[in-house]
Every structure is written in structure tokens, then in C-alpha cells.
Design an enzyme around this catalytic site. Sequence first.
Site, PDB file in Angstrom:
ATOM      1  N   SER A   1     -45.711 -31.788  40.951  1.00 34.33           N
ATOM      2  CA  SER A   1     -45.231 -32.212  42.273  1.00 34.33           C
ATOM      3  C   SER A   1     -43.843 -31.675  42.608  1.00 34.33           C
ATOM      4  CB  SER A   1     -45.225 -33.737  42.353  1.00 34.33           C
ATOM      5  OG  SER A   1     -46.538 -34.236  42.264  1.00 34.33           O
TER       6      SER A   1
ATOM      7  N   GLU B   1       0.784  -1.226   0.000  1.00 33.91           N
ATOM      8  CA  GLU B   1       0.000   0.000   0.000  1.00 33.91           C
ATOM      9  C   GLU B   1       0.824   1.288   0.000  1.00 33.91           C
ATOM     10  OE1 GLU B   1      -3.414   0.152  -0.153  1.00 33.91           O
ATOM     11  OE2 GLU B   1      -3.294  -2.004  -0.513  1.00 33.91           O
TER      12      GLU B   1
END
Length: 776
Positions: free
Chosen positions: A477, A103
Amino acid sequence: MVMSAPGDSPSRVSGFWRTVRIFLTFLFVVGVLGSAGAAYLLYVELTANLPDVEALTRYRPPMVTQVLADDGTVMGEFYLEKRYLVPFERIPAVVRNAFLAAEDDAFYRHGGIDFVGVGRAILSNLAAGDKVQGGSTITQQVVKQILLSPQKSYERKFKEMILALRLERQLTKDQILWLYLNNLYLGSGVYGVGAAAREYFGKNVEQLTVAEAALLAGLPQAPSRYSPVKNWALAKGRQRYVLGRMADVGFISAEEASRALAEPLGLAPHRSNFVSAPYYVEHVRRLLEERYGQTGLYALGLRVHTPANLRMQAAAEAALREGLETLARRQGYGDTIRRIDGTEIPSYTRQQTGALKGRGLETGRAYDAVVTGVTSGKRSVTIHLQVGPFTGQLAPPEENNCRRRSGHRVGDIMRVRLADTTNGTGTFFACTESPPVQGALVAIEPATGDVKALVGGFDFADSQFNRAVQSLRQPGSAFKPFIYAAALDRDFTPASIIVDEPISFRAGGRTWSPQNYDNKYNGPTSLRDALTFSRNVVTVKLAMKVGLNNLLSYIPKLGIRSPLTKNLSLALGASEVTPLELTAAYGVFANLGMRAEPRFITRITDSQGNVVDENLPDTEQVIAPETAYQMTSMLESVIQRGTGRRAAALGRPAAGKTGTTNDVNDAWFIGYTPQLLAGVWVGFDEKRSLGARETGGQVATPIWTAFMEGALAGQPVLDFPVPDGIRCTLVRSGHLECFRRGTEPEAAVAQAPRPDQAPAAPQERDLGDADLSAYD
């Protein structure tokens, strides 16, 4: 000889040219000043609203928030931009050099703008007939990425150049390069070299080779086009260019470039955001969003530490899946999860259409399809299906995995996925592999409330609805222990006797006659035996003796926050609770009366490791240690000789309780050892019977046992601690009973009736307008 016009003199000619020179000089000065003025005005215009480059000294880009297990393993990630900030010193030279070569190889030599580089880029692009090299410096790219918009215009380019010059005066070169390498987009949803190294190669940036670094450095020009995932040939071509540039500028030798180009590269498989424990991670995400909002959650780069144990989590997922598949095989569940009337189909599909919000059907996702028609042919039957606005057919048997090949009816709701078959004739669906029944499992460390494992359904990919924390179901239960604990705190003992006999209640013109599951009555029964064998009648009579108002104020202390049914059906589990809520409440018994709030997050740190939030265990003593131990002792009997006998296979001290609701719609088992507490729920999302005799003991207890065996493997076998205020004494029945100090045997044993005492005649009481639904 120069001839002059008549009447002209040398002085007059010389004056003319002097005037011309003055005029031209004036024009030149005006032009220069005008140009300078215009340039100044343009500069003022361009810089009037420029962002302040000083902000980049404080810039912190959005980062990944990670959810960690108790050993630091990443379980999941949340982000808007998948980025891991990497300090400059941790980015190896080979990575920095690869990006510089690709770059901006003059980065450390120019002042923000590289005019030579611009010219070279133009020539390179012309020679290649394509854009192979950019003219912008890394400084300009940082400005464009962070401070400016990506739009292409001369105005933006001039602004970019001005800001680049300013930035070079504000930050060092290393600081600018650090911003660049952590901020640039590199495809596949990742930003920065840290995330790219993990996404593409499954390693940290420090571990990248020259070949891998060059591949990444080739991406910024066109991340999608050069993606190694999508276009391997183009990615390799770009890698070749970067390696060549690295050799040209002297970062590596030509031989190193050749070796790197020949190096085989293996791409890492793509990771889901939910790496493991998806139901757990999604619940943590919801908690974080409540605290920080979406912006904070997806941008702050938090490290969220949880108490989740991945070994226990794996055991939980395996146990639940195996248990649900076993149940499906045993009951032979078809592919129809429920039925609706044909007249309800339009309304049903309209609701689905709204839920889809204009989205199409996704491959791999499960949907509830309604059968809209059944057409019989000579050799086959066509099943017509609809999901929202989408219509299709059930795929042929050879391309399907349906459990049932025939007998489908209009109005059947089937769980399906998109099938691969198209034949050019429309959409085809296939039955899912998942059983239609669902379940949930929660595991908690009693002393701290730490949630060690959580599973909210058979398959997160099929359904993200988290039944462990979002589904309200009747516990049956499994709710009874709270009634017995309230009784023990009001001068009852495990040896107290209540007669198990028929009893009826009248309310609102109706009669409610609670019955035991086996429709038998055992006469005088101790509280221990009543809980051990889950006797409904005794539990209801005990609730009457304790008092409904007392229960309504007592039970929330244990951690039950859902609304409670304000009648005696409360004793049999009529109130709806979540599996997490119910399981955590049992922790009070396991923890000698200390309630510990469930904890999913222990600590949150920022990206630098600073502690943002720390959640210490939230505990409170809510019942006496003696009461808690008596309950543990009674719940041990449930496993040793009662409805939870299948859990005895665990082979270590354990306490727990089964639960089964009316019509066998829900099956539960909540149990614990001194080290670990776990709760299991099994049922259909749409309330429907699990099948004959598929009780909590039959369905949920084996899942709990399998999980605990895996979760506790290698851990010591411990006994439950006994508080000082407990005295255990042999009673007339011949077993050891545990009493609080001061309630020892004589009085309790003296009240015990003869074993052959006959049950009394049915009793009837008037309860006014109470809801008298029956529960098992």
C-alpha cells in the site's frame, strides 16, 4: 766489482731492462685502460635502463581516499597504502630529527652516499651482534623505495648508489627528506609519518612528542618486528636506541632522552576503514568505483564530501535496531531463518562453497548454516551443522545464545558464528545475537535530495548486503499515493467519490477479487478516506479510471525506475522497488512537485583541496505544486486518523503512508515533515511472514517515529507550505478539504452520495491475460 757474462756488454744489459720497463708499462696501461673500459661497460650496463630521477619531482604516491560527513568528520577510508601526505613544513623538527638520528644523521652533509656512515654501521652491527644500524643513506632509501625493487643484490646496490648521486643533483635535501618521511613503510599497513601518527597514537604528526617520534623512528629497520602493537618490549628497546642516537648527535640532551624514555605511551585503538555509517560509506565506495575505477579510488587521495549527518545517522541506526529487536521479542522468532528440504542440502552447500572461494571461516563473521543432522543422547541433543565445505556442531547451551534450545530439524537454516569452544573435537558454532529479521532506513532532505542517513541492515558486520539500495521488495500500500497523484492530475479531487464494494476481474481463466485488509466494504468513499484507511478496492477502481497506460507513463516521472507491473495489481504495490527509490519518490510530494535525485556526494577534492567534481542538486518539476500539496494533505490524514496513527506521536505536522504486502512479508512506512523525508522497510531476506498483524503501521511506523524524533530534535516545528493555486473549503462531511482553484466545493459536494447508501452488487470485469495476484 760486477762481473759480466762472457760476451755481455753494459749497453746490452741496459737495453734488456729498458725493454722490461716498456713491457710492464704497456701492461699497466692496458690494465688501466681495460679496467676503465670494463668499468665503463659495467656503468653503461647498469645505467642503461635506470629510471629517471626527474620523475621524483612529479611523484605522488598512493594516498587514502576519505569519505566525510556534512560537518567534515571522517566516516570511512579507502586505500591500497594507508598514507596521508604531510607538507614538509608541517612535519615538526622533533620528528625529522628522530628519523635522521636513527637512519642518517649526516644526511645534510653527504652527497648521497656516506662512506663514513657505512663503516660506522658495520662496526655497530658487529658490536651488537645484530643489524641495529643501516648503511644506506636516506637518499638511497628513497631511491630503493620508489624507483627500484626491494631485492637484495650487488647490481641493485650499485644502481641505488648511482641514482642517489643523481637525485642529490635533482632535488634539495628538504625535498628528498619529504619524500622519505611520506613514503616509508611503518607497519600496521601504514605508510609515512602522517598515517603512522594517527594509527599508533590517534593524533596528527604535529602533535607527536619526542618519545612518540622516537618510537616511530625505530620502525623502518623492521616494521613488523618492532611494531608496538605486536612486540612492545622490542619496540621500547628500539625507542631507547633512537633516543640515544638523538642525544649523541646533539638533537636533544641526555636529560631529555631520559625523560622521553620514561614517558608513558598509550596506543590508539585500531580503527576500521568504516569509522561510522558503514552502509552509507560502502554505497559511496561503490559510486566512486563506478566513476574512477579501483585504481583511482584507492590511490588518488580524494576527499569525498557527503551530505550525511552523523547525528541523524546515529538516530537511524538506533531506531532500526530497537524496532527490529522489539519485533523479534514480540514474535519470539527462533534461530531458524528458513527451511529447505533435505534433498536440497548438497546443492545448497555447493553454492556456499563456491561463494567462499576457497577461504576459511572467519571469526566474528556470521554465516548461514544448514542443519544436517540431529543426534539425541542421554543428556543432550547434538545439532550437526554445515557451512559450505565446513562441518561442525552447535555449541553447548551454556556457551551459546540461541533463542531455542530444542526442536531443530534437518534442513533448518540458522544464522551462526564460529564459537570459542573447540575441545579438540572439531568446529563449534554459536547462534548470532542479531535477530533474523532485517530492515532498512533512508532519510532524505526533500529540497535537495541530500541523503542524510542510510542504514541497510541490522548489523553491517553480519551482512554487508545493503537492503536500502540493493533489495527489491514489493511496497504494498505504500505505492498507492502514486495512483492517487495520477488521479488528482486528471481532474479528480480528494473529495471525489468511489464506491468501496466487492469487485472481481477475470483473466486467463482465473478470477481476481481484490479485498480490503479488514475484509469489509464501506460503500461510497472519498479519495481522502480511501487513502487514509488504505482501501484496496477503491484504489484498484481508481487505477482503472485513470488508465493503466497513463499510470505506466506517470509513475516513472516521480522517480520510480524499476520495471512496473503491467496490470492492475500495480495499484496495490505488486512492482518491486528499493527502499531508496520509493522514499525518494515521496520527495516529489514533500517538495511541491519538484523531484530531487538522491545525492550521496556533494563535492570531491584532491589532496591539495582542489575541487575535482561538484554535484549540485539535480531537481526537476514533474507534477503541479497543487497536486503535490493535495497529496501531502491526504497523507497527513493517514497519520492523523488512518493507518499511520502511531506517527502522530511525533507531535509536529507530518505526512506519510503505511505499506503491507501479501502474507505480511514486508512492512513499510514512508513519511515526511517539511524538513525531512524518511522511509522504513522491515522484512526477512528470504520472503517469509513477519507474523500475524505485523503490518506497516505496527512494525515500520514506530521505527520511523523514533528516528524522526531524534533527527528533528531541536529543529523548529514547521507547517507544510500551501501553493497559491489551492483553496481549502469545508465540505459536507465537516472537514476542511483542499481543492485546486476551479474545482471548489459545490460540484464535488453535490456528487457526494448519502452516507447510508448501500454498496452495489459485486461487479465483474474481464482483464484478458493479466496477472491477478492479490496484494494487501
